[in-house]
Write a protein that holds these residues in place. Sequence first.
Motif, PDB file in Angstrom:
ATOM      1  N   ALA A   9       3.471   9.124  -0.343  1.00 21.81           N
ATOM      2  CA  ALA A   9       3.067   8.991   1.059  1.00 21.81           C
ATOM      3  C   ALA A   9       1.688   8.375   1.210  1.00 21.81           C
ATOM      4  O   ALA A   9       0.958   8.693   2.156  1.00 21.81           O
ATOM      5  N   ASP A  10       1.315   7.494   0.282  1.00 24.51           N
ATOM      6  CA  ASP A  10       0.007   6.846   0.372  1.00 24.51           C
ATOM      7  C   ASP A  10       0.117   5.326   0.531  1.00 24.51           C
ATOM      8  O   ASP A  10      -0.879   4.621   0.570  1.00 24.51           O
ATOM      9  N   ARG A  11       1.364   4.850   0.618  1.00 26.18           N
ATOM     10  CA  ARG A  11       1.581   3.419   0.793  1.00 26.18           C
ATOM     11  C   ARG A  11       2.866   3.203   1.569  1.00 26.18           C
ATOM     12  O   ARG A  11       3.857   3.897   1.318  1.00 26.18           O
ATOM     13  N   ARG A  12       2.844   2.277   2.498  1.00 26.60           N
ATOM     14  CA  ARG A  12       4.068   2.012   3.233  1.00 26.60           C
ATOM     15  C   ARG A  12       4.227   0.525   3.522  1.00 26.60           C
ATOM     16  O   ARG A  12       3.249  -0.217   3.645  1.00 26.60           O
ATOM     17  N   ILE A  13       5.500   0.129   3.598  1.00 26.28           N
ATOM     18  CA  ILE A  13       5.876  -1.245   3.927  1.00 26.28           C
ATOM     19  C   ILE A  13       6.563  -1.183   5.279  1.00 26.28           C
ATOM     20  O   ILE A  13       7.471  -0.383   5.494  1.00 26.28           O
ATOM     21  N   ILE A  14       6.132  -2.046   6.194  1.00 26.18           N
ATOM     22  CA  ILE A  14       6.567  -1.922   7.571  1.00 26.18           C
ATOM     23  C   ILE A  14       6.885  -3.290   8.176  1.00 26.18           C
ATOM     24  O   ILE A  14       6.264  -4.290   7.819  1.00 26.18           O
ATOM     25  N   ALA A  15       7.878  -3.334   9.052  1.00 26.27           N
ATOM     26  CA  ALA A  15       8.208  -4.566   9.778  1.00 26.27           C
ATOM     27  C   ALA A  15       7.554  -4.485  11.158  1.00 26.27           C
ATOM     28  O   ALA A  15       7.829  -3.552  11.917  1.00 26.27           O
ATOM     29  N   VAL A  16       6.669  -5.415  11.466  1.00 20.47           N
ATOM     30  CA  VAL A  16       5.924  -5.372  12.740  1.00 20.47           C
ATOM     31  C   VAL A  16       5.981  -6.727  13.438  1.00 20.47           C
ATOM     32  O   VAL A  16       6.151  -7.764  12.797  1.00 20.47           O
ATOM     33  N   ARG A  17       5.815  -6.679  14.744  1.00 20.61           N
ATOM     34  CA  ARG A  17       5.802  -7.914  15.525  1.00 20.61           C
ATOM     35  C   ARG A  17       4.364  -8.404  15.679  1.00 20.61           C
ATOM     36  O   ARG A  17       3.486  -7.648  16.111  1.00 20.61           O
ATOM     37  N   SER A  76       2.121 -14.753  17.472  1.00 22.88           N
ATOM     38  CA  SER A  76       3.301 -15.607  17.264  1.00 22.88           C
ATOM     39  C   SER A  76       4.591 -15.004  17.793  1.00 22.88           C
ATOM     40  O   SER A  76       5.550 -15.716  18.069  1.00 22.88           O
ATOM     41  N   GLY A  77       4.630 -13.678  17.906  1.00 25.49           N
ATOM     42  CA  GLY A  77       5.859 -13.024  18.333  1.00 25.49           C
ATOM     43  C   GLY A  77       6.846 -12.818  17.190  1.00 25.49           C
ATOM     44  O   GLY A  77       7.910 -12.232  17.380  1.00 25.49           O
ATOM     45  N   ARG A  78       6.475 -13.297  15.989  1.00 24.81           N
ATOM     46  CA  ARG A  78       7.360 -13.110  14.837  1.00 24.81           C
ATOM     47  C   ARG A  78       7.365 -11.648  14.400  1.00 24.81           C
ATOM     48  O   ARG A  78       6.386 -10.931  14.597  1.00 24.81           O
ATOM     49  N   ILE A  79       8.471 -11.233  13.776  1.00 25.38           N
ATOM     50  CA  ILE A  79       8.531  -9.910  13.150  1.00 25.38           C
ATOM     51  C   ILE A  79       8.371 -10.123  11.652  1.00 25.38           C
ATOM     52  O   ILE A  79       9.194 -10.798  11.024  1.00 25.38           O
ATOM     53  N   VAL A  80       7.297  -9.559  11.100  1.00 20.60           N
ATOM     54  CA  VAL A  80       6.941  -9.826   9.705  1.00 20.60           C
ATOM     55  C   VAL A  80       6.851  -8.530   8.913  1.00 20.60           C
ATOM     56  O   VAL A  80       6.769  -7.435   9.476  1.00 20.60           O
ATOM     57  N   ILE A  81       6.873  -8.677   7.588  1.00 24.77           N
ATOM     58  CA  ILE A  81       6.705  -7.544   6.685  1.00 24.77           C
ATOM     59  C   ILE A  81       5.218  -7.409   6.355  1.00 24.77           C
ATOM     60  O   ILE A  81       4.576  -8.381   5.948  1.00 24.77           O
ATOM     61  N   ALA A  82       4.688  -6.211   6.523  1.00 24.75           N
ATOM     62  CA  ALA A  82       3.284  -5.941   6.227  1.00 24.75           C
ATOM     63  C   ALA A  82       3.183  -4.654   5.414  1.00 24.75           C
ATOM     64  O   ALA A  82       4.155  -3.888   5.314  1.00 24.75           O
ATOM     65  N   LYS A  83       2.019  -4.402   4.844  1.00 31.91           N
ATOM     66  CA  LYS A  83       1.816  -3.184   4.065  1.00 31.91           C
ATOM     67  C   LYS A  83       0.580  -2.454   4.568  1.00 31.91           C
ATOM     68  O   LYS A  83      -0.316  -3.039   5.186  1.00 31.91           O
ATOM     69  N   GLN A  84       0.537  -1.172   4.309  1.00 34.07           N
ATOM     70  CA  GLN A  84      -0.600  -0.334   4.646  1.00 34.07           C
ATOM     71  C   GLN A  84      -0.831   0.688   3.536  1.00 34.07           C
ATOM     72  O   GLN A  84       0.129   1.090   2.859  1.00 34.07           O
ATOM     73  N   GLU A  85      -2.070   1.100   3.381  1.00 33.27           N
ATOM     74  CA  GLU A  85      -2.417   2.131   2.402  1.00 33.27           C
ATOM     75  C   GLU A  85      -3.172   3.242   3.113  1.00 33.27           C
ATOM     76  O   GLU A  85      -3.912   2.994   4.070  1.00 33.27           O
ATOM     77  N   LYS A  86      -3.001   4.474   2.612  1.00 30.58           N
ATOM     78  CA  LYS A  86      -3.673   5.606   3.230  1.00 30.58           C
ATOM     79  C   LYS A  86      -5.104   5.676   2.725  1.00 30.58           C
ATOM     80  O   LYS A  86      -5.371   5.595   1.514  1.00 30.58           O
ATOM     81  N   LEU A  87      -6.026   5.845   3.650  1.00 30.88           N
ATOM     82  CA  LEU A  87      -7.447   5.898   3.325  1.00 30.88           C
ATOM     83  C   LEU A  87      -7.874   7.334   3.006  1.00 30.88           C
ATOM     84  O   LEU A  87      -7.100   8.285   3.154  1.00 30.88           O
ATOM     85  N   LEU A  88      -9.114   7.481   2.580  1.00 28.74           N
ATOM     86  CA  LEU A  88      -9.624   8.796   2.200  1.00 28.74           C
ATOM     87  C   LEU A  88      -9.594   9.777   3.360  1.00 28.74           C
ATOM     88  O   LEU A  88      -9.455  10.991   3.160  1.00 28.74           O
ATOM     89  N   ASP A  89      -9.766   9.279   4.574  1.00 29.33           N
ATOM     90  CA  ASP A  89      -9.748  10.171   5.737  1.00 29.33           C
ATOM     91  C   ASP A  89      -8.331  10.441   6.238  1.00 29.33           C
ATOM     92  O   ASP A  89      -8.140  10.946   7.346  1.00 29.33           O
ATOM     93  N   LYS A  90      -7.326  10.072   5.420  1.00 37.15           N
ATOM     94  CA  LYS A  90      -5.906  10.290   5.701  1.00 37.15           C
ATOM     95  C   LYS A  90      -5.336   9.360   6.774  1.00 37.15           C
ATOM     96  O   LYS A  90      -4.170   9.488   7.150  1.00 37.15           O
TER      97      LYS A  90
END
Length: 475
Positions: A195-203, A207-221
């Motif tokens: 639960a410290d990394r996620r892959i997400i589809a966002v608009r 551009s209005g495109r729906i793309v794949i992006a990533k996020q990581e959990k920081l020290l402050d949760k």
Amino acid sequence: MHFVYNFYYAAMMRKIFLILYILLLTTANAATVVQRADALFQEGAYAEAGELYLSLHKSSPKNALYTYRLARCEQELGDNENAIRHFEAAGDKYNLRNLYLGDLYYVAYRFTEAKQMYKSYLDGIGEGNERYSEVIEQIKRAERAEKMLARTEDITFIDSVSFPANELLNRIPLPKEQGTFSFTNGNFTYTNERADRRIIAVREKDSGRIVIAKQEKLLDKSWSALDTLPDIINQYNTQGYPFLLPDGVTLYYSALSNQGLGEWDIYVTRYNPSSDTWLTPQLLSIPFNSLANDYLYFIDEISETGYLLTDRQAERGVLTLYSFIPNEEKQILRDSSEQYVRDYAQLKTVVRTAEVISTEKEQNTAKKDEAQNIDQSKPQNAIPKILISGDTYYNSLDMFCSDEAKVYAQEYVNISADIEQKAAQLLSLRQSYSINKNDRQDAQTILTLEKELRQQTKLAKEKLLICRKLEVNCK
């Protein structure tokens, strides 16, 4: 004699006039029916128009126009099998028939024939025709599909389940040890097991495109800012449904592209840590990709089971989740008839229904028992119930179609029995050790049993998977 001659001549002429009159009435009636059928077709009343064209076709089976128009109605009604048959019977008098037949061949996975029909249609029109460039693209698409079909992967499918699309998250059988799927602000998301990394589809806002992006959990949760993956992955207007294998480098996702067979197609790519780059995404092979929308591909490495989420062969608003046994190395489907490959590619025949096998075996056993007056309260060669496919269980070795599967089933049963004994022994030792924690011998025995149980559980799972695969493939 002259009188007799005139009498027979007059009678003959009356017959001729009567025949001509009937023909005129029939022709006039047929013209009226055709006009009525045409009007119904233009109104979109294809069923009613089809009935009229069918009556015309039956009365004049060699009339290309009636046969052609009957096929058009059947095509509009989705009766593709009969539409193909009647378009073929109509001949090539009407060039549009080649275009329609090409489309029908394509949907039937007859890609080589579809390509030929599209080319025949182009031969009948000029390059200035408004459809010319569109049909050129259809030819290219058929050629891509033709190559993909030749590389169809040989996969053992275990089961399938259909459900309303709004039940998606409740129906995905991914263990928490391998991560979770969710919707984050309406966006499909995969979060890893820690639960410290996620892959997400966002608009994208701009551009209005729906793309794949990533996020990581920081020290402050909290989660880091969205980091959009490179354009080599987000090369289309719409991407979605990501899944990252536990190896952290293999990414599966889908996209609305024009490079596959249908609309949503599934891709795979891998991350190269040494160069901090992603490899060029590759389309998954048939049968994972199809003419329908293929959304999600993921693997449960704990049970060594793969899953494919698609809307093929389902009603509108309904999804189907297929489960399969992943290949360690890709295996091409070979030595099969063209029709079998086409049916297999559409997942029409991939599941060797264990339910049918079970039913056949039970029926055969019942007949033998009845003939020999055997007590059927307990089946011969009984074993503990083994799940083969879906909700189908075997409780006897005699129910197996495959002799090899029977051997693996017996080994699985033996290992499972040993696991049960050791699990009971382990439970007793743990209870004893909880009272007297200074007993080093018990502690060592517990560690040894735990290790053996892990090894045997893994071995039992392997035996069961092989057993299922052999039985599902048994013909």
